[in-house]
Every structure is written in C-alpha cells, then in structure tokens.
Design a protein around this motif. Structure first.
Motif, PDB file in Angstrom:
ATOM      1  N   SER A  68       0.818  -1.210   0.000  1.00  0.00           N
ATOM      2  CA  SER A  68       0.000   0.000   0.000  1.00  0.00           C
ATOM      3  C   SER A  68       0.854   1.263   0.000  1.00  0.00           C
ATOM      4  CB  SER A  68      -0.943   0.001   1.209  1.00  0.00           C
ATOM      5  OG  SER A  68      -0.201   0.027   2.423  1.00  0.00           O
ATOM      6  N   VAL A  69       2.036   1.190   0.601  1.00  0.00           N
ATOM      7  CA  VAL A  69       2.951   2.338   0.597  1.00  0.00           C
ATOM      8  C   VAL A  69       3.692   2.436  -0.734  1.00  0.00           C
ATOM      9  CG1 VAL A  69       4.997   3.343   1.674  1.00  0.00           C
ATOM     10  CG2 VAL A  69       3.234   2.295   3.090  1.00  0.00           C
ATOM     11  N   LEU A 101       9.810   4.308   1.515  1.00  0.00           N
ATOM     12  CA  LEU A 101       9.845   3.358   2.627  1.00  0.00           C
ATOM     13  C   LEU A 101      11.283   3.009   2.979  1.00  0.00           C
ATOM     14  CD1 LEU A 101       8.279   1.403   4.541  1.00  0.00           C
ATOM     15  CD2 LEU A 101       8.421  -0.287   2.684  1.00  0.00           C
ATOM     16  N   HIS A 102      11.595   3.062   4.278  1.00  0.00           N
ATOM     17  CA  HIS A 102      12.914   2.672   4.779  1.00  0.00           C
ATOM     18  C   HIS A 102      12.725   1.654   5.899  1.00  0.00           C
ATOM     19  CE1 HIS A 102      15.159   6.080   2.847  1.00  0.00           C
ATOM     20  NE2 HIS A 102      13.953   6.608   2.879  1.00  0.00           N
ATOM     21  N   LEU A 103      13.250   0.456   5.724  1.00  0.00           N
ATOM     22  CA  LEU A 103      13.215  -0.573   6.762  1.00  0.00           C
ATOM     23  C   LEU A 103      14.642  -0.853   7.204  1.00  0.00           C
ATOM     24  CD1 LEU A 103      10.507  -2.957   5.243  1.00  0.00           C
ATOM     25  CD2 LEU A 103      10.223  -1.244   7.045  1.00  0.00           C
ATOM     26  N   HIS A 132      10.914   3.734   8.826  1.00  0.00           N
ATOM     27  CA  HIS A 132      10.155   4.975   8.713  1.00  0.00           C
ATOM     28  C   HIS A 132       9.683   5.132   7.282  1.00  0.00           C
ATOM     29  CE1 HIS A 132      14.127   6.594   7.340  1.00  0.00           C
ATOM     30  NE2 HIS A 132      13.369   7.403   6.601  1.00  0.00           N
ATOM     31  N   LEU A 133       8.699   5.985   7.101  1.00  0.00           N
ATOM     32  CA  LEU A 133       8.279   6.345   5.758  1.00  0.00           C
ATOM     33  C   LEU A 133       8.244   7.861   5.644  1.00  0.00           C
ATOM     34  CD1 LEU A 133       4.996   7.288   5.535  1.00  0.00           C
ATOM     35  CD2 LEU A 133       4.707   4.889   6.149  1.00  0.00           C
ATOM     36  N   ARG A 175       0.554   5.110   7.019  1.00  0.00           N
ATOM     37  CA  ARG A 175       0.938   4.237   8.144  1.00  0.00           C
ATOM     38  C   ARG A 175      -0.286   3.524   8.723  1.00  0.00           C
ATOM     39  NH1 ARG A 175       3.803   6.943  13.184  1.00  0.00           N
ATOM     40  NH2 ARG A 175       1.670   7.712  13.471  1.00  0.00           N
ATOM     41  N   ALA A 176      -1.398   4.250   8.840  1.00  0.00           N
ATOM     42  CA  ALA A 176      -2.615   3.628   9.355  1.00  0.00           C
ATOM     43  C   ALA A 176      -3.081   2.482   8.456  1.00  0.00           C
ATOM     44  CB  ALA A 176      -3.720   4.675   9.473  1.00  0.00           C
TER      45      ALA A 176
END
Length: 385
Positions: free
Chosen positions: A338-339, A347-349, A363-364, A382-383
């Motif tokens: 979805s992001v 998107l950063h993981l 974080h995004l 995020r939700a």
C-alpha cells in the motif's frame, strides 16, 4: 618539537575510496554506511552484535564488545577516521581508538552529551536557555530541588535516557520517594516542567575547517515519549527559524563539533526557545532529509568527518516522516504494497531481526507541495499498514 596526535591531523581531507569507521550499528549507522558508499567510501562498523542493521550494508563488520581493547585497536588501524552512531558509546572505546585515528565528534563532545547535568551546565555557561535544573544525589536533595524548581518537574537519570526512558514526572511532593526509587536511587537531574507550543529540532553540521550548515527548524510530534511524526518546513515555526538556527550554530561552535548534531528545543507558550537535548549524531527527526534535501544528514556527516566541503541542506520539497514501530507487526507483516504504490512515499526498513513494541523498525517519508499535506498522507499511509 611537540608530537601531534591523530586528532590534530585535521587539514588533509579524507578522500573517497578511504575506509571509514563507525562505532554503533543500528539504523543511524546503516543510513550513514549507505550514504558513504554512494560517495565511494568503504565502511567498517564496530558492533557488539553480528548481522546488525549497519553490518548488513557495510563493507566490513567487527563483532566485539566495546571494552575489547585488542579488537578496538585492530578496528582503529583499519580505517582513516571514526565517527559515532550514538552518544552512549563507552568512553574507553573512544579513548582507545583516538590513539590511532581521529574520532569525530571528539571525546570532549561525548563527555558533555553523555551526561545530562554536564550538558545543562554547558548550555548555561554558553548563555543558551534551557529548563531550570538541579543536581540530585539523594532523596533529601530531591525534596530540596523540588522546593527550588517547583512542580510539576521531571526527574531524569544522568546517563542513557532516550525516548522517555529513565525519567518520571513528579506532580506533587508525595511523588518524591517514588521517583527517587524509579531512577534506582542513583544520581539524577531534576528539570522544571515546560509548557510548550511545539517541540522542534535543528540539524547542524560542522566540518574540520569550521564550515557550518543547518537544516530546520523541523517540527516534531511525540507519542508515548517516542518521536511519531516530523515535518519540514513548519510554517508555524517561521518566526523563530533564525533564532533556532543561531542557537544550533552556537552549540556546534562551542562544542568544537566535527560531524553532525541535532539540537532539540521547545518553543514555549511565551514564544521562548529552550534547548532540551543535544545529540551529536544524525537524528530520527532528520530522516526526511534523505528525500527532502539536496544533502541528507547522513551524507553531511560523511562530508564533515572527512573534511570535505559541506553540501546544501536546502529543502527541495516539503516533507513529513512517520516512524514505523514494532507494534505494526503485531498482526503479521505490514502491508508494504500500500505504501509502495504511492510515488511520493519512500519506505525505509532497518533490517532488525525482531519487531518489538516501541522498537523503531523503519520509517516512511512523504513529499508534497505542503508539509501539512505530507503529514496527513504519511499518517494515513501508516494507518493503512
């Protein structure tokens, strides 16, 4: 002739292709290593744990404890300069490494930033406003400090407090014993409670030559003492932007900082800026600079510690950053699809093995024409995870 130490060899730039060392191996080191690699450097990380977030992307990873002097010496001899991922590195590690190679920021900076009282005293001596504070070494001293500072107030541990850890709000005098027990009956600082309009931060980079550049003020919203959302620029902070930038530069200059730091502040209800903390490293609130600014906080850290010209941190776009905590994994892997469908979202993981409640897993960042629009989009995305 006076012998020179590695710390005094500050003029020759450390050019791309050189090996850079980083103490600490979490997400800040990870993003530093990525930025350094893009400039052609090789990063060697010193980590107490294998397969760390930094180690996954670094050229080399040494796995050892911070008091392993032999490992520290070998690490130091393998790199041209060492920088820090977080400020609570044991001083023995820096003392050992600086015998062989420059450490930036220096041990003097760590000495101040690792100790809450020394940090407050540094600010006071520099003429920089902060919350009223008092040293507390006993319950009796706490009671006396409460009488001087007033209530409400916050009792904070001297060392290692972050994301609200190691601190307790005291609302009435009956809480004194509970608070003293909460900090383990160990040296602490009592700080006056600040009523504020907004928490904010300014990133300041200072190079070996003394060149400085800033980014901010960035507006920060917290939930349960953990940074939840950052956005920049913040129109409501425009009236204090110059003053906040001046404070951050004064902090960096007085510290003789080499590297990047985040100066966290409160904008009080009366319109005054008070410095809350100094983090002599990249900061969670600065993650949005990766997409939003011409030079990210991590590239700026590389440039500063290597003695290269600093880049511009001018915003190319309004942006907002939302933290992704381990709570999002409670029902399984989040819906990253979805992001990734949204072109303006990034998107950063962080590559952490286990998702825990309250743990920063990623974080995004969302870019938009206005920071308010970016903030709303980041929270909505995020939700939807």
């Amino acid at each position: 002739m006076k012998a020179t130490t590695p710390q005094e060899h500050v003029q020759a730039p450390i050019l791309p292709g050189s090996p850079l060392g980083v103490l600490g191996s979490g997400q800040l080191g990870r993003m530093f290593a990525i930025a350094a690699a893009e400039l052609g450097y090789h990063v060697h990380v010193f980590s107490p744990r294998a397969d760390s977030p930094t180690g996954q992307v670094a050229h080399r990873e040494t796995v050892a404890e911070y008091d392993d002097l032999a490992a520290l010496e070998a690490f130091a001899r393998s790199v041209s300069v060492v920088t820090l991922e977080f400020e609570n590195i044991p001083t023995v590690a820096v003392e050992t490494i600086q015998k062989f190679v420059p450490v930036r920021p220096s041990l003097d900076v760590l000495h101040i930033s690792q100790h809450r009282l020394r940090e407050k005293q540094f600010l006071t001596n520099a003429g920089i406003a902060c919350a009223p504070f008092a040293e507390v070494n006993s319950r009796e001293q706490l009671v006396s400090a409460i009488e001087t500072i007033g209530l409400p107030a916050v009792l904070k541990t001297i060392h290692a407090g972050y994301d609200g850890k190691g601190q307790m709000l005291i609302r009435n005098s009956d809480d004194a014993t509970t608070a003293w027990n909460f900090v383990g009956q160990r040296p602490a600082a009592l700080e006056g409670w600040i009523e504020y309009q907004q928490e904010l931060s300014v990133l300041v980079a200072r190079s070996v030559s003394g060149e400085m550049t800033t980014c901010g003020p960035i507006a920060n919203d917290h939930v349960n003492h953990i940074l939840d959302l950052s956005y920049f620029p913040a129109p409501a902070l425009a009236k204090v932007a110059d003053a906040a930038e001046s404070i951050a530069k004064k902090v960096a200059e007085r510290l003789s900082l080499v590297g990047i730091a985040c100066v966290e502040m409160f904008l009080t209800n009366e319109g005054q800026l008070l410095v809350n903390e100094i983090a002599p490293r990249p900061h969670n609130s600065g993650h949005l600079t990766i997409e939003a600014c011409a030079t990210s906080q991590f590239e700026q850290q590389v440039r500063a510690v290597c003695g290269l010209p600093l880049g511009s941190m001018q915003a190319r776009s309004p942006a907002a950053m939302a933290n992704l905590l381990g709570d999002l994994w409670s029902a399984g892997v989040p819906n990253w699809h979805s992001v990734l469908l949204v072109p303006q979202a990034h998107l950063h993981l962080y590559g952490k093995a286990e998702a825990k409640k309250g743990r920063k897993m990623g974080h995004l960042t969302v870019l938009a024409e206005q920071s308010q629009t970016a903030s709303e989009a980041a929270l909505a995305l995020r939700a939807g995870l």
